[in-house]
Design a protein around this motif. Sequence first.
Motif, PDB file in Angstrom:
ATOM      1  N   GLY A  15      -1.119   4.578  -1.595  1.00 51.62           N
ATOM      2  CA  GLY A  15      -2.489   4.772  -2.028  1.00 51.62           C
ATOM      3  C   GLY A  15      -3.253   5.812  -1.222  1.00 51.62           C
ATOM      4  N   ASP A  16      -2.703   6.182  -0.089  1.00 48.36           N
ATOM      5  CA  ASP A  16      -3.360   7.182   0.761  1.00 48.36           C
ATOM      6  C   ASP A  16      -3.136   8.591   0.232  1.00 48.36           C
ATOM      7  OD1 ASP A  16      -2.873   5.586   4.038  1.00 48.36           O
ATOM      8  OD2 ASP A  16      -4.309   5.216   2.406  1.00 48.36           O
ATOM      9  N   ASP A  62       6.640  15.903 -13.741  1.00 48.23           N
ATOM     10  CA  ASP A  62       5.973  14.785 -14.401  1.00 48.23           C
ATOM     11  C   ASP A  62       5.639  13.665 -13.422  1.00 48.23           C
ATOM     12  OD1 ASP A  62       7.848  15.015 -17.537  1.00 48.23           O
ATOM     13  OD2 ASP A  62       6.051  16.063 -16.834  1.00 48.23           O
ATOM     14  N   SER A  63       6.480  13.489 -12.421  1.00 47.41           N
ATOM     15  CA  SER A  63       6.302  12.379 -11.480  1.00 47.41           C
ATOM     16  C   SER A  63       5.064  12.528 -10.602  1.00 47.41           C
ATOM     17  CB  SER A  63       7.543  12.230 -10.607  1.00 47.41           C
ATOM     18  OG  SER A  63       7.779  13.425  -9.893  1.00 47.41           O
ATOM     19  N   VAL A  64       4.525  13.742 -10.504  1.00 47.78           N
ATOM     20  CA  VAL A  64       3.370  13.956  -9.625  1.00 47.78           C
ATOM     21  C   VAL A  64       2.137  14.433 -10.390  1.00 47.78           C
ATOM     22  CG1 VAL A  64       4.937  14.524  -7.743  1.00 47.78           C
ATOM     23  CG2 VAL A  64       3.835  16.373  -9.032  1.00 47.78           C
ATOM     24  N   LYS A  65       2.298  14.702 -11.668  1.00 46.03           N
ATOM     25  CA  LYS A  65       1.194  15.217 -12.469  1.00 46.03           C
ATOM     26  C   LYS A  65       0.016  14.254 -12.435  1.00 46.03           C
ATOM     27  CE  LYS A  65       2.804  17.473 -15.834  1.00 46.03           C
ATOM     28  NZ  LYS A  65       3.444  17.845 -17.122  1.00 46.03           N
ATOM     29  N   LEU A  86      -0.500   8.298  -3.128  1.00 47.15           N
ATOM     30  CA  LEU A  86       0.908   8.335  -2.722  1.00 47.15           C
ATOM     31  C   LEU A  86       1.558   6.968  -2.871  1.00 47.15           C
ATOM     32  CD1 LEU A  86       0.468  10.667   0.345  1.00 47.15           C
ATOM     33  CD2 LEU A  86       1.985  11.124  -1.588  1.00 47.15           C
ATOM     34  N   ASN A  87       2.815   6.978  -3.208  1.00 49.62           N
ATOM     35  CA  ASN A  87       3.589   5.738  -3.291  1.00 49.62           C
ATOM     36  C   ASN A  87       4.925   5.948  -2.585  1.00 49.62           C
ATOM     37  OD1 ASN A  87       5.721   6.569  -5.299  1.00 49.62           O
ATOM     38  ND2 ASN A  87       3.889   6.930  -6.558  1.00 49.62           N
ATOM     39  N   PRO A  88       5.642   4.860  -2.307  1.00 49.14           N
ATOM     40  CA  PRO A  88       6.882   4.986  -1.536  1.00 49.14           C
ATOM     41  C   PRO A  88       7.899   5.936  -2.173  1.00 49.14           C
ATOM     42  CG  PRO A  88       6.162   2.720  -1.508  1.00 49.14           C
ATOM     43  CD  PRO A  88       5.245   3.447  -2.448  1.00 49.14           C
ATOM     44  N   THR A 120       6.315  10.270   4.752  1.00 51.58           N
ATOM     45  CA  THR A 120       6.791   8.894   4.605  1.00 51.58           C
ATOM     46  C   THR A 120       5.636   8.017   4.137  1.00 51.58           C
ATOM     47  OG1 THR A 120       8.390   9.210   6.394  1.00 51.58           O
ATOM     48  CG2 THR A 120       7.901   6.951   5.755  1.00 51.58           C
ATOM     49  N   VAL A 121       5.867   7.311   3.038  1.00 52.14           N
ATOM     50  CA  VAL A 121       4.840   6.443   2.472  1.00 52.14           C
ATOM     51  C   VAL A 121       5.349   5.009   2.535  1.00 52.14           C
ATOM     52  CG1 VAL A 121       3.364   5.972   0.490  1.00 52.14           C
ATOM     53  CG2 VAL A 121       4.190   8.302   0.907  1.00 52.14           C
TER      54      VAL A 121
END
Length: 123
Positions: A15-16, A62-65, A86-88, A120-121
């Motif tokens: 989430g950061d 697509d994964s970051v759009k 952000l996610n893991p 690193t998330v």
Amino acid sequence: QVQLVESGGGLVQAGDSLRLSCAASGRGFGISTMAWFRQAPEKEREFVARIVGSADNTYYADSVKGRFTISRDNAKNTVNLQMNSLNPNDTAVYYCAATFRFGSSQARSYDYWGQGTQVTVSA
């Protein structure tokens, strides 16, 4: 020759946000495309985002759009990647890449690479 140096990686919680920067030195004038790729452990390097030409057209995986934003400061020869929510799954080494030609989402279209910065998330 162009040298690329990334900065801004680190350890964050889900989430950061993080902001990566890449500074180009050497023959930086005239770079057409700058991009970010990432590589997670035991995975292939994958395209994240690129910024192309004088119009600064942007393209994203697509994964970051909707979460990541790439931008460029031509006066400073830098490219930034603002990463929100952000996610893991975003955990990886992030690489900056550049080319004087047209750069696609394929890593082989880039001629210059930085050394990478770890993101690193944690969950």
